[in-house]
Write a protein that holds these residues in place. Structure first.
Motif, PDB file in Angstrom:
ATOM      1  N   ASN A 166     -12.608  60.209  -4.898  1.00 25.62           N
ATOM      2  CA  ASN A 166     -13.297  58.942  -4.639  1.00 25.62           C
ATOM      3  C   ASN A 166     -12.321  57.773  -4.566  1.00 25.62           C
ATOM      4  O   ASN A 166     -12.438  56.923  -3.674  1.00 25.62           O
ATOM      5  CB  ASN A 166     -14.362  58.678  -5.706  1.00 25.62           C
ATOM      6  N   SER A 197     -16.386  61.616   2.810  1.00 20.23           N
ATOM      7  CA  SER A 197     -16.636  60.296   2.251  1.00 20.23           C
ATOM      8  C   SER A 197     -17.533  59.572   3.241  1.00 20.23           C
ATOM      9  O   SER A 197     -17.222  59.519   4.441  1.00 20.23           O
ATOM     10  CB  SER A 197     -15.318  59.534   2.092  1.00 20.23           C
ATOM     11  N   SER A 206     -10.244  58.149  -1.316  1.00 20.15           N
ATOM     12  CA  SER A 206     -11.022  57.844  -0.119  1.00 20.15           C
ATOM     13  C   SER A 206     -11.316  56.346  -0.026  1.00 20.15           C
ATOM     14  O   SER A 206     -11.308  55.784   1.068  1.00 20.15           O
ATOM     15  CB  SER A 206     -12.309  58.669  -0.057  1.00 20.15           C
ATOM     16  N   ASP A 207     -11.546  55.691  -1.166  1.00 18.91           N
ATOM     17  CA  ASP A 207     -11.753  54.233  -1.154  1.00 18.91           C
ATOM     18  C   ASP A 207     -10.493  53.513  -0.678  1.00 18.91           C
ATOM     19  O   ASP A 207     -10.568  52.553   0.099  1.00 18.91           O
ATOM     20  CB  ASP A 207     -12.140  53.724  -2.542  1.00 18.91           C
TER      21      ASP A 207
END
Length: 171
Positions: A2, A38, A5-6
């Motif tokens: 996460n 994502s 991907s952010d």
């Protein structure tokens, strides 16, 4: 994943605002090779795919025209998605008049619409048929035929089946 991907999404948004599509291509290729998903990166991939298709075609107006930064791009993307959903749900034409006008005047390319229909609409055939008809009545036969061809491809392709491993929560 996460956090990574952010970070990638933030980088792609910044590059998109600058128009640095070559860098975006490299990031999207790396992302696709991970096999992980994502939501934000998937949406950015759709935008990148729109860019690629429009670059390969002779479009009158590119999707990213009249956008100053990523927030403009995102607003435009969401607006078109929302109007496509209205079309899909069979609402009166007044509910998506802005989209109709953009299609008829080629302010939005059939390449951009095809990508968005593929990734944003459930009843793809219904929407593609409507868009093909709009193009045909506007005298834009190339786009009308492209929508019909894509619709035929979708009809002929079997639904993908995804298998996943059963997991249990609390372990």
């Amino acid at each position: 994943w996460n956090d990574l991907s952010d970070l990638l999404a933030k980088q792609v948004k910044s590059l998109m605002a600058k128009g640095d599509w070559d860098q975006i291509e490299q990031i999207m290729a790396s992302y696709c090779n991970t096999g992980r998903k994502s939501s934000t990166l998937e949406m950015l991939r759709v935008l990148y795919d729109i860019y690629k298709k429009e670059k390969q075609s002779d479009v009158k107006h590119i999707f990213f025209e009249d956008t100053q930064d990523y927030s403009d791009i995102y607003r435009k993307y969401l607006s078109v998605r929302f109007l496509l959903r209205r079309m899909e749900l069979g609402m009166e034409e007044e509910a998506y008049q802005e989209l109709l006008d953009a299609i008829r005047s080629e302010y939005i390319s059939c390449e951009a619409l095809e990508e968005m229909v593929l990734h944003s609409v459930v009843e793809k055939g219904v929407v593609l048929e409507k868009i093909a008809h709009i193009y045909k009545t506007a005298g834009l036969n190339r786009c009308s035929m492209a929508c019909k061809k894509l619709n035929q491809l979708i009809k002929e392709r079997p639904l993908p089946i995804t298998y996943s491993q059963k997991t249990s929560f609390g372990q």
